[in-house]
Design a protein around this motif. Structure first.
Motif, PDB file in Angstrom:
ATOM      1  N   LYS A   1       0.835  -1.208   0.000  1.00 20.79           N
ATOM      2  CA  LYS A   1       0.000   0.000   0.000  1.00 20.79           C
ATOM      3  C   LYS A   1       0.867   1.254   0.000  1.00 20.79           C
ATOM      4  O   LYS A   1       0.529   2.243  -0.632  1.00 20.79           O
ATOM      5  CB  LYS A   1      -0.942  -0.025   1.215  1.00 20.79           C
TER       6      LYS A   1
ATOM      7  N   TYR B   1      -5.276  -0.453   5.612  1.00 18.35           N
ATOM      8  CA  TYR B   1      -5.720  -0.187   4.245  1.00 18.35           C
ATOM      9  C   TYR B   1      -6.873   0.818   4.233  1.00 18.35           C
ATOM     10  O   TYR B   1      -6.852   1.783   3.469  1.00 18.35           O
ATOM     11  CB  TYR B   1      -6.151  -1.483   3.558  1.00 18.35           C
TER      12      TYR B   1
ATOM     13  N   SER C   1      -5.681   4.324   5.037  1.00 21.52           N
ATOM     14  CA  SER C   1      -5.012   4.977   3.906  1.00 21.52           C
ATOM     15  C   SER C   1      -5.993   5.305   2.785  1.00 21.52           C
ATOM     16  O   SER C   1      -5.787   6.242   2.031  1.00 21.52           O
ATOM     17  CB  SER C   1      -3.881   4.101   3.386  1.00 21.52           C
ATOM     18  N   PHE C   2      -7.062   4.550   2.680  1.00 29.60           N
ATOM     19  CA  PHE C   2      -8.059   4.796   1.638  1.00 29.60           C
ATOM     20  C   PHE C   2      -8.924   6.008   1.973  1.00 29.60           C
ATOM     21  O   PHE C   2      -9.236   6.822   1.097  1.00 29.60           O
ATOM     22  CB  PHE C   2      -8.932   3.551   1.454  1.00 29.60           C
ATOM     23  N   TYR C   3      -9.301   6.160   3.233  1.00 31.76           N
ATOM     24  CA  TYR C   3     -10.210   7.223   3.630  1.00 31.76           C
ATOM     25  C   TYR C   3      -9.509   8.500   4.097  1.00 31.76           C
ATOM     26  O   TYR C   3     -10.167   9.520   4.283  1.00 31.76           O
ATOM     27  CB  TYR C   3     -11.179   6.738   4.709  1.00 31.76           C
TER      28      TYR C   3
ATOM     29  N   LYS D   1      -3.205  12.465   1.319  1.00 30.34           N
ATOM     30  CA  LYS D   1      -2.463  11.268   0.901  1.00 30.34           C
ATOM     31  C   LYS D   1      -1.009  11.301   1.342  1.00 30.34           C
ATOM     32  O   LYS D   1      -0.399  10.258   1.581  1.00 30.34           O
ATOM     33  CB  LYS D   1      -2.559  11.077  -0.622  1.00 30.34           C
TER      34      LYS D   1
END
Length: 101
Positions: free
Chosen positions: A2, A55, A58-60, A64
């Protein structure tokens, strides 16, 4: 893996895809021949939940760069623990050595 996706580094991503495939194969074989299957499967479920939480974080995460920073630090810490964990066996062997003298 990731982390490689977050920083858009193809080399890190490629190495980790290959490592993930090898590690998944190793885990399947380990579970197949393990004596304590329930304990091993339970540990795998906990590890999978932990990876899922990382995960989804890091997605929400909207920033970034911040997500890449935290996932990178976490990845480094987990890698150090993976390499250091076999050293625990040396402590047991050292205790046995001292007890035999």
């Amino acid at each position: 893996m990731k982390y490689g996706m977050l920083i858009e580094d193809r080399f890190i991503l490629l190495v980790n895809v290959f490592g993930t495939i090898l590690q998944a194969s190793y885990v399947c074989i380990f579970i197949l021949y393990s004596v304590k299957k329930f304990k091993t499967v339970k540990q795998m479920i906990v590890a999978t939940c932990f990876l899922g939480a990382v995960y989804f974080y890091s997605f929400y995460e909207e920033d970034k760069a911040l997500a890449a920073k935290y996932v990178g630090f976490l990845s480094c810490a987990v890698t150090v623990l993976f390499f250091a964990s076999p050293l625990i066996l040396l402590v047991s062997l050292f205790d046995l050595f001292l007890a035999s003298e």
